[in-house]
Design an enzyme around this catalytic site. Structure first.
Site, short mmCIF file in Angstrom:
data_model
loop_
_atom_site.label_atom_id
_atom_site.label_comp_id
_atom_site.label_asym_id
_atom_site.label_seq_id
_atom_site.Cartn_x
_atom_site.Cartn_y
_atom_site.Cartn_z
N TYR A 168 0.88 -1.28 0.05
CA TYR A 168 0.07 -0.02 0.03
C TYR A 168 0.71 1.26 -0.08
O TYR A 168 0.43 2.67 0.43
CB TYR A 168 -0.91 -0.07 1.32
CG TYR A 168 -1.98 -0.99 1.17
CD1 TYR A 168 -3.14 -1.05 0.41
CD2 TYR A 168 -1.71 -2.19 1.61
CE1 TYR A 168 -4.26 -1.78 0.24
CE2 TYR A 168 -2.62 -3.52 1.52
CZ TYR A 168 -3.91 -2.97 0.90
OH TYR A 168 -4.88 -4.23 0.85
N SER A 169 2.19 1.23 -0.54
CA SER A 169 2.97 2.21 -0.46
C SER A 169 2.51 3.52 -1.29
O SER A 169 2.40 3.39 -2.31
CB SER A 169 4.35 1.84 -1.06
OG SER A 169 5.28 2.87 -1.09
N HIS A 170 2.34 4.67 -0.65
CA HIS A 170 2.35 5.84 -1.29
C HIS A 170 3.21 6.20 -2.07
O HIS A 170 3.39 6.83 -3.05
CB HIS A 170 1.73 6.92 -0.45
CG HIS A 170 0.70 6.91 0.32
ND1 HIS A 170 -0.19 7.81 0.96
CD2 HIS A 170 -0.29 5.88 0.34
CE1 HIS A 170 -1.36 7.53 1.34
NE2 HIS A 170 -1.46 6.19 1.00
N LEU A 199 5.65 4.36 -3.85
CA LEU A 199 5.63 3.67 -4.94
C LEU A 199 4.87 4.40 -6.08
O LEU A 199 4.85 4.52 -7.18
CB LEU A 199 5.29 2.10 -4.76
CG LEU A 199 6.20 1.22 -4.09
CD1 LEU A 199 5.63 -0.31 -4.27
CD2 LEU A 199 7.29 1.07 -4.92
#
Length: 321
Positions: free
Chosen positions: A80-82, A84
């Site tokens: 759920y990386s912002h 990335l």
């Protein structure tokens, strides 16, 4: 309620500041304002994935990558990386290719969640590492004795690239985040500048740029980061400011909500109330946790009366909010 004295507009730096009128805080003798970094994203692409601190941290890295002759960015993140999604979007707009190394090889064959799907739409090539390999690679990148060899191994495998750490937090990124404080020209001894902490770069930049007397408070959004996040911020200070360290900052580890990406029912209810009262949607995995921390601390007498809190709204709601 939010003050209506400032109407959001097509923004250019510095990002605007908005006061919040809140009875709970008034009873505690504390004032709150929001540093609306979530409004700066149109400067990059009009894409909310590149809002706020992501824009501040990526901008100096994009300049460095171009100056070094790179045409690809390589970075790391969880499902759920912002970071990335932000890197993929910024790379696309700047004419770079991008590679994302994702924590968890069990995700490779699963349907993409909105965050990873957005990164792929923006051209990011995703590779899913085992959690052990992911941790070992990041650990080797952080170690000065193995960083160069690890970078060489990554670029041999994925092609020449400007390598960004998890969260994009390196010395360049911290200097980009320091611009937040230079835009807050009225800071003094009664001020506390607050931000969520995922990888430490934004807090490092804020803390390094504070004027005398002002303090910084970071709110950890991941579980189990005690000591580790403090060491990361200190390392960024030493790397970015010629070995210096800085005082008057701390990290709260009590408001992570159970771990990175997790939103408890209590946090969801708090966020819903704030959004209904103030008409402002919040990004929940970072910003809402930091705001909840300020409310809880203020209600418990955790700030001296007369304190002015400035919460950096580090990003807009994303595809998973």
């Amino acid at each position: 309620m939010l003050s209506t004295s400032l109407t959001p507009r097509s923004p250019t730096p510095p990002s605007p500041v908005q006061p919040v009128v809140e009875p709970l805080l008034e009873r505690a003798g504390v004032t709150l304002r929001l540093k609306r970094d979530d409004l700066i994203h149109p400067l990059v692409s009009g894409n909310p994935h590149v809002s706020g601190n992501k824009w501040r941290k990526l901008r100096p890295n994009l300049r460095a990558a171009r100056a070094a002759g790179h045409h690809r960015l390589l970075t790391f993140g969880g499902a759920y990386s912002h970071h990335l999604t932000a890197t993929a979007s910024a790379a696309r707009d700047a004419g770079f290719a991008s590679v994302g190394l994702v924590r968890g090889d069990e995700l490779a064959d699963r349907p993409r969640n909105p965050a990873l799907a957005a990164a792929e739409r923006d051209g990011m090539e995703l590779f899913f590492l085992t959690r052990a390999e992911y941790r070992a690679t990041l650990r080797a990148l952080r170690d000065p004795d193995t960083a160069r060899a690890t970078t060489d191994r990554l670029t041999a495998r994925f092609g020449p690239a400007h390598v960004l750490p998890e969260g994009g937090s390196n010395a360049l990124a911290a200097h980009g985040a320091a611009e937040i404080v230079t835009e807050l020209a009225d800071l003094g001894p009664r001020d506390v500048v607050c931000c969520p902490v995922g990888s430490g770069g934004t807090l490092a930049g804020i803390a390094a740029a504070l004027p005398p007397g002002a303090r910084a408070l970071g709110v950890a959004v991941l579980k189990g980061g005690e000591g580790y996040l403090e060491s990361e911020v200190t390392a960024l200070h030493r790397a970015g400011w010629n070995g210096r360290t800085f005082p008057r900052w701390e990290i709260d580890h009590a408001h992570h909500g159970g771990g990175y990406g997790r939103i408890t029912p209590e946090l969801a209810a708090f966020t819903d109330r704030f959004e209904n009262d103030h008409g402002l949607r919040l990004e929940r995995r970072y910003v809402a946790k930091a705001l909840s921390c300020l409310y809880h601390r203020a209600a418990g007498g955790g700030f001296p009366r007369g304190t002015r809190l400035t919460l950096v709204v580090t990003g807009a709601p994303g595809p998973c909010d």
